[in-house]
Motif scaffolding. Structure first.
Motif, PDB file in Angstrom:
ATOM      1  N   GLY A   1      -1.523 -11.822 -24.381  1.00 28.98           N
ATOM      2  CA  GLY A   1      -2.882 -12.035 -24.851  1.00 28.98           C
ATOM      3  C   GLY A   1      -3.122 -11.330 -26.170  1.00 28.98           C
ATOM      4  O   GLY A   1      -2.635 -10.217 -26.406  1.00 28.98           O
ATOM      5  N   ILE A   2      -3.879 -11.979 -27.044  1.00 26.75           N
ATOM      6  CA  ILE A   2      -4.184 -11.397 -28.354  1.00 26.75           C
ATOM      7  C   ILE A   2      -5.083 -10.172 -28.173  1.00 26.75           C
ATOM      8  O   ILE A   2      -6.029 -10.182 -27.383  1.00 26.75           O
ATOM      9  N   ILE A   3      -4.774  -9.120 -28.930  1.00 28.90           N
ATOM     10  CA  ILE A   3      -5.621  -7.928 -28.990  1.00 28.90           C
ATOM     11  C   ILE A   3      -6.293  -7.923 -30.358  1.00 28.90           C
ATOM     12  O   ILE A   3      -5.638  -7.671 -31.375  1.00 28.90           O
ATOM     13  N   ASP A   4      -7.566  -8.230 -30.381  1.00 34.18           N
ATOM     14  CA  ASP A   4      -8.313  -8.268 -31.647  1.00 34.18           C
ATOM     15  C   ASP A   4      -9.024  -6.927 -31.810  1.00 34.18           C
ATOM     16  O   ASP A   4     -10.004  -6.638 -31.130  1.00 34.18           O
ATOM     17  N   THR A   5      -8.535  -6.131 -32.737  1.00 36.15           N
ATOM     18  CA  THR A   5      -9.016  -4.754 -32.880  1.00 36.15           C
ATOM     19  C   THR A   5     -10.164  -4.621 -33.876  1.00 36.15           C
ATOM     20  O   THR A   5     -10.517  -3.507 -34.264  1.00 36.15           O
ATOM     21  N   HIS A   6     -10.783  -5.761 -34.265  1.00 35.71           N
ATOM     22  CA  HIS A   6     -11.882  -5.683 -35.240  1.00 35.71           C
ATOM     23  C   HIS A   6     -12.854  -6.828 -34.996  1.00 35.71           C
ATOM     24  O   HIS A   6     -12.726  -7.911 -35.568  1.00 35.71           O
TER      25      HIS A   6
ATOM     26  N   GLY B   1      -7.662 -17.404 -26.746  1.00 35.80           N
ATOM     27  CA  GLY B   1      -6.455 -16.672 -26.407  1.00 35.80           C
ATOM     28  C   GLY B   1      -6.533 -15.178 -26.627  1.00 35.80           C
ATOM     29  O   GLY B   1      -5.542 -14.463 -26.484  1.00 35.80           O
ATOM     30  N   VAL B   2      -7.722 -14.684 -26.969  1.00 36.70           N
ATOM     31  CA  VAL B   2      -7.928 -13.242 -27.145  1.00 36.70           C
ATOM     32  C   VAL B   2      -8.303 -12.644 -25.789  1.00 36.70           C
ATOM     33  O   VAL B   2      -9.259 -13.082 -25.152  1.00 36.70           O
ATOM     34  N   THR B   3      -7.545 -11.660 -25.340  1.00 40.04           N
ATOM     35  CA  THR B   3      -7.782 -11.061 -24.024  1.00 40.04           C
ATOM     36  C   THR B   3      -8.325  -9.638 -24.098  1.00 40.04           C
ATOM     37  O   THR B   3      -8.778  -9.116 -23.086  1.00 40.04           O
ATOM     38  N   SER B   4      -8.274  -9.027 -25.271  1.00 41.97           N
ATOM     39  CA  SER B   4      -8.806  -7.671 -25.448  1.00 41.97           C
ATOM     40  C   SER B   4      -9.416  -7.554 -26.841  1.00 41.97           C
ATOM     41  O   SER B   4      -8.875  -8.106 -27.798  1.00 41.97           O
ATOM     42  N   VAL B   5     -10.517  -6.822 -26.927  1.00 39.63           N
ATOM     43  CA  VAL B   5     -11.182  -6.625 -28.215  1.00 39.63           C
ATOM     44  C   VAL B   5     -11.590  -5.170 -28.382  1.00 39.63           C
ATOM     45  O   VAL B   5     -11.786  -4.445 -27.397  1.00 39.63           O
ATOM     46  N   ILE B   6     -11.720  -4.770 -29.652  1.00 37.78           N
ATOM     47  CA  ILE B   6     -12.329  -3.482 -29.990  1.00 37.78           C
ATOM     48  C   ILE B   6     -13.527  -3.781 -30.876  1.00 37.78           C
ATOM     49  O   ILE B   6     -13.392  -4.377 -31.946  1.00 37.78           O
TER      50      ILE B   6
END
Length: 406
Positions: free
Chosen positions: A22-27, A54-59
């Motif tokens: 899963g994509i981790i989008d940090t912004h 498809g993004v599974t985690s975000v910051i």
């Protein structure tokens, strides 16, 4: 040959599909701080747009209402995300001219990073006190993520452009890369990196937008760097020729610049000068975006299609496909010290994406899940489809808070 399986194991036919973490989008800017409902986005709406892409985690970034500049505001956003989020979540604490002592004292494992605005942007949190900046870079116990644009250059350019445009029809978004220009980006990034080198600070330059800034970066392995950089899919996809058609819809900070800059950013990704890809997903209402250029806010909603934007180039190129996984999954987990995610490994959380290649999917207004309801990509046909997304091993299961190493 048969494979024994437990009775609760579900077998999926994934023939012809691409499996990746899963994509981790940090912004991301999900706009939701819990004090008042934002007409452009909420954690509920934007996290569902993220998951569809498809993004599974975000910051999430700190320039919300209220600003995430205190532990109390951080806890409030954590409770909000626990209730509403469809993807795993973490948060940055925002630096100001007045809170450096307090954020340095916060337990480092309780948040993702310190966000530092060295140029004004939405929800102005500009830090311009040199004494406080030295204090932060000297004593920070977390990664500093910096928005680098030199405010004095921007303001001088803005004043000149307003004078030149008065009484003319020149006020268009094509001015944006002239106001927030290469000089503004390079000068601010240079100062931030010089300060980080002086104090040995871990520094991450957000949304690199110019070829010139790349000279400040190195291509060591990410585990050996203390200065790293991020690029957005928008800065890889659009260039200044697109302002004529899309106008304020691609107005963002820092500005989308020339095609030469765009191509240099792609080369820097492949050469490991740039370490992560993150969206800077930033929805605004279409009514706000339709204002005259000087009044329209900056920001682009892009999280639902960020993976497809990258796959459009990488789908038939094994090296670019590997690089995409590295910069959107592996490196974000390594850089931010995210436990148990970003890789397909035994013992890791089952955050997974299945992608169907070589099918057509066109972006329509009806397909958009962001609350703002628009995208500069409307009408774009991609040649991949996000087939299935698993968060913590489930297609419809609950999200979790991210946990961070020291």
């Amino acid at each position: 040959m048969s494979i024994e399986q437990d009775s609760d194991v579900r077998i999926l036919d994934s023939e012809g599909l691409i499996l990746m973490p899963g994509i981790i989008d940090t912004h991301v800017h999900f706009r939701d701080g819990g004090m008042s409902e934002n007409p452009a986005g909420t954690f509920y709406s934007e996290s569902r747009a993220a998951r569809a892409g498809g993004v599974t985690s975000v910051i999430d970034m700190p320039n919300t209402n209220p600003l995430t500049t205190t532990v109390e505001a951080l806890r409030q956003k954590e409770a909000l995300a626990a209730r509403d989020s469809a993807v795993n979540y973490g948060f940055m604490l925002g630096a100001t001219n007045d809170n450096i002592d307090s954020i340095i004292a916060v337990e480092p494992t309780s948040y993702a990073a310190i966000k530092l605005f060295l140029g004004s942007s939405t929800g102005n949190m500009l830090v311009n006190d040199s004494t406080q900046l030295d204090h932060l870079f000297r004593d920070a116990r977390k990664l500093i993520v910096a928005h680098c644009e030199e405010e004095a250059v921007i303001q001088a350019n803005m004043l000149n452009m307003k004078r030149e445009c008065q009484g003319t029809d020149r006020e268009t978004a094509a001015l944006h890369p002239q106001i927030r220009n290469t000089e503004a980006c390079f000068l601010s990034s240079y100062k931030a990196i010089e300060r980080a080198r002086r104090f040995g600070t871990r520094l991450h330059i957000a949304h690199i937008s110019t070829a010139t800034e790349l000279s400040l970066l190195s291509n060591f392995d990410i585990t050996q760097k203390h200065i790293t950089a991020e690029v957005t899919p928008n800065h890889l996809w659009f260039d200044d020729r697109d302002y004529q058609q899309l106008g304020n819809l691609i107005k963002c900070n820092p500005a989308i610049k020339s095609n030469d800059d765009r191509l240099a950013l792609w080369a820097a990704l492949e050469d490991d000068l740039i370490d992560t890809i993150a969206t800077d997903h930033a929805p605004h209402t279409i009514q706000a975006k339709q204002k005259p250029y000087f009044d329209a806010p900056s920001g682009i909603p892009s999280i639902q299609h960020s993976l497809q934007m990258m796959m459009e180039v990488a789908i038939d190129n094994d090296e670019l496909l590997t690089m995409t996984v590295k910069k959107m999954c592996h490196n974000p987990a390594i850089l931010f010290g995210i436990n148990g995610r970003g890789f397909i490994r035994k013992g890791y959380k089952a955050d997974l994406v299945l992608i169907r290649p070589h099918v057509e999917e066109t972006v329509t207004k009806e397909s958009l899940l962001s609350k703002c309801g628009w995208s500069p990509l409307e009408g774009q046909t991609f040649h991949t489809r996000i087939e299935k997304v698993f968060v913590n091993g489930q297609e419809d299961g609950p999200a979790e808070p991210l946990t961070f190493c020291k």
